[in-house]
Design an enzyme around this catalytic site. Sequence first.
Site, short mmCIF file in Angstrom:
data_model
loop_
_atom_site.label_atom_id
_atom_site.label_comp_id
_atom_site.label_asym_id
_atom_site.label_seq_id
_atom_site.Cartn_x
_atom_site.Cartn_y
_atom_site.Cartn_z
N ASP A 40 0.87 -1.18 0.00
CA ASP A 40 0.00 0.00 0.00
C ASP A 40 0.91 1.23 0.00
OD1 ASP A 40 -3.22 0.26 1.02
OD2 ASP A 40 -2.04 2.10 1.09
N ASP A 66 3.46 2.04 -4.52
CA ASP A 66 2.51 2.90 -5.23
C ASP A 66 2.22 2.19 -6.54
OD1 ASP A 66 1.30 4.72 -6.91
OD2 ASP A 66 2.50 6.42 -6.23
N VAL A 67 0.97 1.79 -6.73
CA VAL A 67 0.64 0.94 -7.89
C VAL A 67 0.86 1.65 -9.23
CG1 VAL A 67 -0.98 -0.56 -6.66
CG2 VAL A 67 -1.84 1.51 -7.81
N TYR A 171 -14.27 7.75 -12.23
CA TYR A 171 -14.29 6.50 -11.45
C TYR A 171 -15.00 5.42 -12.25
CZ TYR A 171 -14.83 3.31 -7.48
OH TYR A 171 -14.77 2.21 -6.65
N LYS A 175 -13.21 1.98 -13.69
CA LYS A 175 -13.67 0.65 -13.27
C LYS A 175 -14.18 -0.15 -14.47
CE LYS A 175 -12.54 0.92 -8.98
NZ LYS A 175 -11.50 0.01 -8.42
N THR A 206 -16.32 1.23 4.13
CA THR A 206 -14.85 1.27 4.27
C THR A 206 -14.48 2.75 4.40
OG1 THR A 206 -14.35 1.63 1.93
CG2 THR A 206 -14.61 -0.67 2.61
N THR A 209 -15.83 4.94 1.52
CA THR A 209 -17.24 5.37 1.46
C THR A 209 -17.66 6.17 2.70
OG1 THR A 209 -17.77 3.17 2.31
CG2 THR A 209 -18.11 3.52 -0.04
P1 NAP Z 1 -9.95 2.11 1.00
O1 NAP Z 1 -10.35 1.65 2.36
O2 NAP Z 1 -9.75 3.56 0.74
O3 NAP Z 1 -8.63 1.29 0.59
C1 NAP Z 1 -7.91 1.57 -0.56
C2 NAP Z 1 -6.44 1.53 -0.21
O4 NAP Z 1 -5.69 1.74 -1.43
C3 NAP Z 1 -6.02 2.64 0.76
O5 NAP Z 1 -5.16 2.16 1.75
C4 NAP Z 1 -5.33 3.62 -0.16
O6 NAP Z 1 -4.40 4.45 0.49
C5 NAP Z 1 -4.65 2.67 -1.12
N1 NAP Z 1 -4.16 3.35 -2.30
C6 NAP Z 1 -4.63 4.48 -2.91
N2 NAP Z 1 -3.85 4.83 -3.93
C7 NAP Z 1 -2.84 3.91 -4.00
C8 NAP Z 1 -1.72 3.74 -4.84
N3 NAP Z 1 -1.43 4.60 -5.82
N4 NAP Z 1 -0.91 2.68 -4.63
C9 NAP Z 1 -1.17 1.80 -3.62
N5 NAP Z 1 -2.20 1.93 -2.77
C10 NAP Z 1 -3.03 2.97 -2.96
O7 NAP Z 1 -11.03 1.65 -0.08
P2 NAP Z 1 -11.87 0.30 -0.25
O8 NAP Z 1 -13.30 0.67 -0.19
O9 NAP Z 1 -11.33 -0.81 0.57
O10 NAP Z 1 -11.56 0.03 -1.80
C11 NAP Z 1 -10.79 -1.08 -2.26
C12 NAP Z 1 -11.12 -1.27 -3.74
O11 NAP Z 1 -12.51 -1.58 -3.87
C13 NAP Z 1 -10.91 -0.01 -4.58
O12 NAP Z 1 -10.39 -0.38 -5.85
C14 NAP Z 1 -12.31 0.56 -4.74
O13 NAP Z 1 -12.43 1.34 -5.90
C15 NAP Z 1 -13.12 -0.72 -4.81
N6 NAP Z 1 -14.53 -0.57 -4.48
C16 NAP Z 1 -14.93 -0.13 -3.27
C17 NAP Z 1 -16.29 0.00 -2.99
C18 NAP Z 1 -16.81 0.46 -1.68
O14 NAP Z 1 -18.03 0.67 -1.56
N7 NAP Z 1 -15.99 0.62 -0.65
C19 NAP Z 1 -17.23 -0.33 -3.99
C20 NAP Z 1 -16.77 -0.76 -5.23
C21 NAP Z 1 -15.41 -0.90 -5.46
P3 NAP Z 1 -4.88 5.94 0.91
O15 NAP Z 1 -5.99 5.75 1.90
O16 NAP Z 1 -3.66 6.53 1.49
O17 NAP Z 1 -5.36 6.58 -0.36
#
Ligand code: NAP
Length: 266
Positions: A40, A66-67, A171, A175, A206, A209
């Site tokens: 991460d 960093d991805v 976004y 996706k 999370t 959101t």
């Molecule tokens: P999250 O809690 O914000 O986790 C995402 C993690 O990715 C965070 O630790 C973030 O760090 C990290 N990140 C951001 N930019 C990055 C980079 N360039 N390189 C490496 N790591 C990076 O979000 P989540 O809800 O678990 O989301 C996980 C995945 O599920 C995402 O792809 C999201 O789009 C997808 N998703 C989520 C939902 C939802 O409702 N939660 C729904 C559909 C899809 P920082 O916090 O420092 O940015």
Amino acid sequence: MEEGKRLAGKVAMVTGGASGIGAETARIFAAQGASVVLCDVNAELGQSVAGGIAENGGETIFRELDVTNEQQWIALVAETEERFGKLNILANCAGISGRDPKDLVQQTPVAGGMLEDQSLENWNRVMEVNATGTFLGTRQAIAPMRRAGGGSIINISSICGIIGSFANAAYHASKGAVRIFSKAAAIQYAPDGIRVNSIHPGFVDTPMTKPAHSNPELVQIRLEATPLGRFGVPRDIALGCLYLASDDSSWVTGSELVIDGGLTAK
Ligand code: NAP
């Protein structure tokens, strides 16, 4: 490695592993016997998640990644193979919403502004992390997975990769790119036994959101849109990742696993 665990003997990388869906996926992979390279941009949280996994007897290391940085991918994939001998699973969970991080409570259903107001910079950043990051990781994973005799790549897309809404258009686009990219990769690497699938979560509680779910009006709109009547929790999605990572899904590639409480069924 204990017998009977669904990922016994496998080596997995999980991006976005410091938070939300990625953190839970890393925990479940480790609990099911995988050696997990948790990565991460958030080193402090990532170390803490890895520490928790180790306390529970899981095998894991945290590395900052960093991805969007290709050199970091190259170095970490090489380190993973060197340290654990192979790479079997990659879960691309890292992602950003594109919302202004200063917006702690989202005021309208339009996260990140309407299309006309969206900056090119915001568009590029969302595409870079969500879509290009997934491409870079997938590309680096192919050679080691081929050497391992096959593998499973799990790309976290979203319901936003299937349907439109008032949410950030970048976004949605990013996706959608992850969804169809995963199918192209699945076709290209099926002969190598490398499976590539996408997962499409609905509204999951999370940190991503939290700003939307801190607004009761948005909570009501989102819950009414979700037939099962509750938000997802990270475990709901992580269990889908476990299925796609394990040999239980050995005949599944190029598929899209929707885990959304029924939202897109309407
Ligand atoms: P999250 O809690 O914000 O986790 C995402 C993690 O990715 C965070 O630790 C973030 O760090 C990290 N990140 C951001 N930019 C990055 C980079 N360039 N390189 C490496 N790591 C990076 O979000 P989540 O809800 O678990 O989301 C996980 C995945 O599920 C995402 O792809 C999201 O789009 C997808 N998703 C989520 C939902 C939802 O409702 N939660 C729904 C559909 C899809 P920082 O916090 O420092 O940015």
